[in-house]
Design an enzyme around this catalytic site. Structure first.
Site, mmCIF file in Angstrom:
data_model
loop_
_atom_site.group_PDB
_atom_site.id
_atom_site.type_symbol
_atom_site.label_atom_id
_atom_site.label_comp_id
_atom_site.label_asym_id
_atom_site.label_seq_id
_atom_site.Cartn_x
_atom_site.Cartn_y
_atom_site.Cartn_z
ATOM 1 N N LYS A 32 51.006 0.425 43.420
ATOM 2 C CA LYS A 32 52.415 0.813 43.586
ATOM 3 C C LYS A 32 52.625 1.845 44.690
ATOM 4 O O LYS A 32 53.728 1.969 45.224
ATOM 5 C CB LYS A 32 52.972 1.351 42.268
ATOM 6 C CG LYS A 32 52.275 2.584 41.720
ATOM 7 C CD LYS A 32 52.856 2.971 40.368
ATOM 8 C CE LYS A 32 52.118 4.147 39.750
ATOM 9 N NZ LYS A 32 52.661 4.507 38.417
ATOM 10 N N VAL A 38 44.827 8.450 43.843
ATOM 11 C CA VAL A 38 44.962 9.903 43.798
ATOM 12 C C VAL A 38 43.904 10.571 44.658
ATOM 13 O O VAL A 38 44.178 11.515 45.402
ATOM 14 C CB VAL A 38 44.864 10.402 42.333
ATOM 15 C CG1 VAL A 38 44.737 11.926 42.287
ATOM 16 C CG2 VAL A 38 46.091 9.970 41.548
ATOM 17 N N GLY A 180 45.396 27.173 34.603
ATOM 18 C CA GLY A 180 44.232 26.311 34.421
ATOM 19 C C GLY A 180 43.113 26.664 35.372
ATOM 20 O O GLY A 180 43.298 26.651 36.590
ATOM 21 N N GLY A 182 40.181 25.041 35.823
ATOM 22 C CA GLY A 182 39.249 23.949 36.038
ATOM 23 C C GLY A 182 39.048 23.682 37.519
ATOM 24 O O GLY A 182 39.376 24.519 38.361
ATOM 25 N N ASP A 306 39.672 6.420 36.119
ATOM 26 C CA ASP A 306 40.277 7.435 35.251
ATOM 27 C C ASP A 306 41.002 6.849 34.045
ATOM 28 O O ASP A 306 41.172 7.529 33.035
ATOM 29 C CB ASP A 306 41.271 8.287 36.043
ATOM 30 C CG ASP A 306 40.597 9.222 37.026
ATOM 31 O OD1 ASP A 306 39.367 9.143 37.170
ATOM 32 O OD2 ASP A 306 41.310 10.037 37.656
ATOM 33 N N HIS A 439 11.840 21.059 55.758
ATOM 34 C CA HIS A 439 11.797 22.522 55.873
ATOM 35 C C HIS A 439 12.307 22.935 57.257
ATOM 36 O O HIS A 439 11.969 22.300 58.259
ATOM 37 C CB HIS A 439 10.366 23.022 55.684
ATOM 38 C CG HIS A 439 10.215 24.498 55.909
ATOM 39 N ND1 HIS A 439 10.571 25.424 54.949
ATOM 40 C CD2 HIS A 439 9.774 25.209 56.988
ATOM 41 C CE1 HIS A 439 10.331 26.636 55.429
ATOM 42 N NE2 HIS A 439 9.853 26.529 56.675
#
Length: 453
Positions: A32, A38, A180, A182, A306, A439
């Site tokens: 859509k 997202v 929040g 997070g 999701d 290294h």
């Protein structure tokens, strides 16, 4: 008639569509909004674009320790946002081109599942109906806006923003309150703190970064406290006003003023309006219930990304979509959710995979947990004046397999895939001893740490 209809053009959907066509399936992809979902349009990519500009600015402001002087470095936030738009547009165009070359038919409309008939599944998109023998639902997620008094009104007025709106904001708020602590909240707190906002993060838990290993999240919090970010933990937001956020801390009502509020309490599956009830797809708290093979309870219907609520990460979605397509094509495949890496793109970066100190205790696993400073790495010391990064390694005592690796510091996001391979393949400590690491690199600390276990 299509062999497969995919609803949702995010990482799960567009990647699955390409794989399906390559496997010989006539495929229709319905999205859509813009392709990329997202992640590409209002999540992973735009956020990282902003954070990279902030990182360059941070380097410029603190370069004297490295022998480099700048005469008044400045950041042009409006130009940063414009560049973000250019990056997103370039990548969206790339996905559109990939779909066209692969032969995926794309319809840009809202999709609704109407019914299952003798031919297959009927999906309405715009004013047309399409039928597919099988259906893959990859509709993604959306920002959760909880029923906090005044919050929805604040979002409607523009005073409060979700991750979608804040990425397009061209002004820099003097006072930013983030609800929040997070991943999304921390990354945006990191960016706006770097470019000059006074940032306060209100979090219900007694720590930041959600399920991140507690030692790692404590180091991250300490770093951002030094930079000026204020963390208000164990606090419950009670209401949002027109210029403030009200919260409760230790039984006491408090208020903090703000020019802008970011709502980053979490995400929820975008299952409303899909018509799942029309074909009897089972959901739990809005998430489509799937097995490790991506199957739903309805034969011929699959779900990835999701929308299933298992692991709301773009890279998980890619793999889930692949698992679904492989099984549709008759190639048995399954998800392993034990070895999915997670990254917080703050500065310093945080990256994790596998078990944490907390989960091994909760599961009663006989594990050994060791932490090692990244200052064992010559490159880390050369590039990080005063850095306090660590790598934390968790192994099974009996089998000496690597159960988890957690890092905070330079290049953590680029290193963690190697650790994820170790966890995924149940490698033993001795297996890694035989590997040659380049290294000087920061990742060498993992190998050196394993020699000490």
């Amino acid at each position: 008639m299509y062999d497969l209809i995919i609803i949702g053009g995010g990482p799960a959907g567009y990647n699955a569509a390409e794989k399906a066509v390559h496997g010989g399936l006539k495929t229709l992809l319905i999205e859509k909004r813009a392709l990329g979902g997202v992640c590409l349009n209002e999540g992973c990519i735009p956020t990282k674009t902003l954070l990279y500009s902030a990182k360059i600015y941070d380097y410029a402001k603190h370069s004297e320790a490295y022998g480099v002087k700048f005469a008044g470095a400045e950041i042009d936030h409006e130009k940063v946002v414009a560049r973000k738009g250019k990056v997103v547009k370039t990548l969206v165009s790339g996905i559109e081109g990939t779909m066209k070359r692969a032969g995926v038919e794309v319809v840009k409309e809202n999709a609704e599942i109407k019914e299952k008939n003798a031919e297959g599944f009927v999906v309405k998109a715009g004013d047309k109906e399409y039928t597919g023998k099988q259906l893959l639902i990859c509709a993604g997620s959306e920002a959760a806006v909880p029923p906090i008094p005044g919050l929805r009104e604040a979002v409607a007025s523009g005073f409060a923003k979700t991750n979608r709106e804040i990425l397009d904001m061209t002004t820099v708020p003097k006072e930013l309150v983030v609800i929040g602590g997070g991943v999304i909240g921390l990354e945006m707190a990191s960016y706006f703190n770097s470019i000059g906002s006074n940032v306060k993060v209100i979090e219900m838990l007694d720590h930041i970064a959600g399920p991140t290993d507690s030692e790692i999240s404590a180091i991250l919090q300490k770093n951002y406290k030094k930079k000026g970010v204020e963390f208000i933990l164990s606090a419950k937001v009670t209401s949002v006003g027109t210029d403030c956020v009200n919260y409760e801390l230790a039984g006491e009502a408090k208020t903090v003023k703000a020019d802008c509020v970011l709502v980053s309490i979490g995400r929820r599956p975008s299952s409303a309006g899909l018509g799942l009830e029309n074909i009897g797809v089972l959901t739990e708290r809005g998430a489509i219930v799937t097995g490790e093979d991506g199957k739903t309870n309805v034969p011929g219907v699959w779900a990835a990304g999701d929308i299933n609520g298992k692991s709301m990460l773009a890279h998980t979605a890619y793999r889930e979509g692949e698992v679904c397509i492989n099984n549709i094509l008759g190639k048995k495949d399954r998800m392993n959710y034990n070895a999915i890496p997670a990254v917080i793109y703050t500065n310093p970066e945080v990256a994790s995979v596998g078990e944490t100190s907390e989960t091994v205790k909760a599961k009663g696993l006989d594990a050994k947990v060791e932490s090692y400073t990244l200052r064992y790495s010559g490159r880390y010391i050369a590039e990080n004046e005063g850095g306090d990064g660590i790598v934390k390694i968790i192994i099974d005592k009996n089998h000496r397999t690597i159960l988890g690796v957690h890092m905070i510091g330079t290049y953590a996001s680029e290193i963690i895939y190697g650790a994820a391979m170790m966890v995924e393949n149940e490698m033993r400590v001795e297996d890694v001893h035989k590997m040659v690491f380049p290294h000087p690199t920061v990742c060498e600390v993992i190998r050196e740490g394993l020699f000490q276990i």
